[in-house]
Design an enzyme around this catalytic site. Sequence first.
Site, PDB file in Angstrom:
ATOM      1  N   PHE A 103       0.828  -1.206   0.000  1.00 11.12           N
ATOM      2  CA  PHE A 103       0.000   0.000   0.000  1.00 11.12           C
ATOM      3  C   PHE A 103       0.862   1.255   0.000  1.00 11.12           C
ATOM      4  CE2 PHE A 103      -2.523  -3.356   2.025  1.00 11.12           C
ATOM      5  CZ  PHE A 103      -3.682  -3.294   1.283  1.00 11.12           C
ATOM      6  N   CYS A 155      -0.514   3.250 -10.585  1.00  5.55           N
ATOM      7  CA  CYS A 155      -1.458   2.302  -9.986  1.00  5.55           C
ATOM      8  C   CYS A 155      -2.925   2.566 -10.318  1.00  5.55           C
ATOM      9  CB  CYS A 155      -1.270   2.277  -8.467  1.00  5.55           C
ATOM     10  SG  CYS A 155       0.312   1.554  -7.971  1.00  5.55           S
TER      11      CYS A 155
END
Length: 429
Positions: free
Chosen positions: A152, A260
């Site tokens: 993350f 992303c």
Amino acid sequence: MNLTFLGAGYVGLTSGAVFADLGNKVWVVRRSKDKVELMRRGKVPFFEPGLEELVARNVSAGRLIPTTNYAEAVPNSEVIFISVGTPIGKNGGADLSQVFTAARTLAPLLSEKFAVVVDKSTVPPGTARKVTKIIKEENPQANFEVCSCPEFLREGYAVADTRKPDRVVIGADSERAFKILKKLHEPLGAPIIKTSVPSAEIIKYTANAYLALRIGFIDQVANLCEAVGADIKDIIKGIGLDKRIGSHYWYPGIGYGGYCFPKDVSAFAALFEKYNERDNLFSKLDQLNRARPAHYVEKIKDILGDLSGKIVGVLGLTAKPGTDDMRGSQAVPFIEFLQKEGARVKAFDPLGMENAQKILSEVEFCPDVYEAASDADALCILCEWEEFSDLNWKEIKSKMKGNLIFDAKGMFDPEKLSALGFRYLGVGR
């Protein structure tokens, strides 16, 4: 522990360096001999604040070992992370070819000694099952389990996000594999969430899709503000005090970008369509986001008229400040749309110029802001670099041929610019 990271990009190298700094012995595997040699000298093949110092320290200490050789790394490791790229593939879904290649390559190197193979890359549900099948086909004697432990981290904050994550998600089928990964991650001090493997795989997509959705949502509201004369900054203040909503992560502009968000929203949409949810929110989100750059090129055209022969300066080429990464930057289609309309583009970015030159053609890359503004009919600020926050607007005005400023990130005061003789074009106002 002994660890291997297959793939030494933002995720693999940053994660590997942090785990080495915690006392583990870590191999990072990359195919490029030149990039590996660079890492062996304590250098990093991309820009990420704080990473080079971390790599240099741990390479020097012998805890971080860059290599091109799977056979040097995999047999010695208790945990093998697959952290390769998963770009947009056919029909918008994730291209998992690098993941499967890594699985086939590592499989013969596993033995009867138990090893945990971890999908660290962002992958759709079912990937761990496919990786398991590949390894078993290549090496029926291997003693292993495939888990999912998504990352993350944010580019520009990758080291801090890896050192102090909000949470660690571990998708594991057995208690044995979970305990190994739990022990490895405990020194990070973050909450550890145990899930099934498919749940872990979906969690990462859900997180990125939701963050992209907030940007797509506020972009649409910005369109309405422009139509009715409202100000998107007032809207954000007005909704942000609602504790259920919050004032964070509202970034109206020319759309979400980066490596992303575009690929993960596209892959998430493809996943819904795969399971017959063709009328889904994420397909529409992807469609709307792709349209953002052209929307604002049209607005510039409405003001300047025919753009043929016009000069447009562009400040900020990367998807976000603090990185040299051009992957998924909305500045690229924005510039390409300008060029299709016949405009000549001059550009400057504090870090992204070298990478931008590999992607964009027929752009004049300038040494600074003021050269990019020279003779320009319009100046577009697309990325909120700190270097742009204190510009000498009088000098810019004297250098420009026209007076149009497109402030895509809402960095500047329209009244101050108007007082200096500029025509201000913003997002959502």
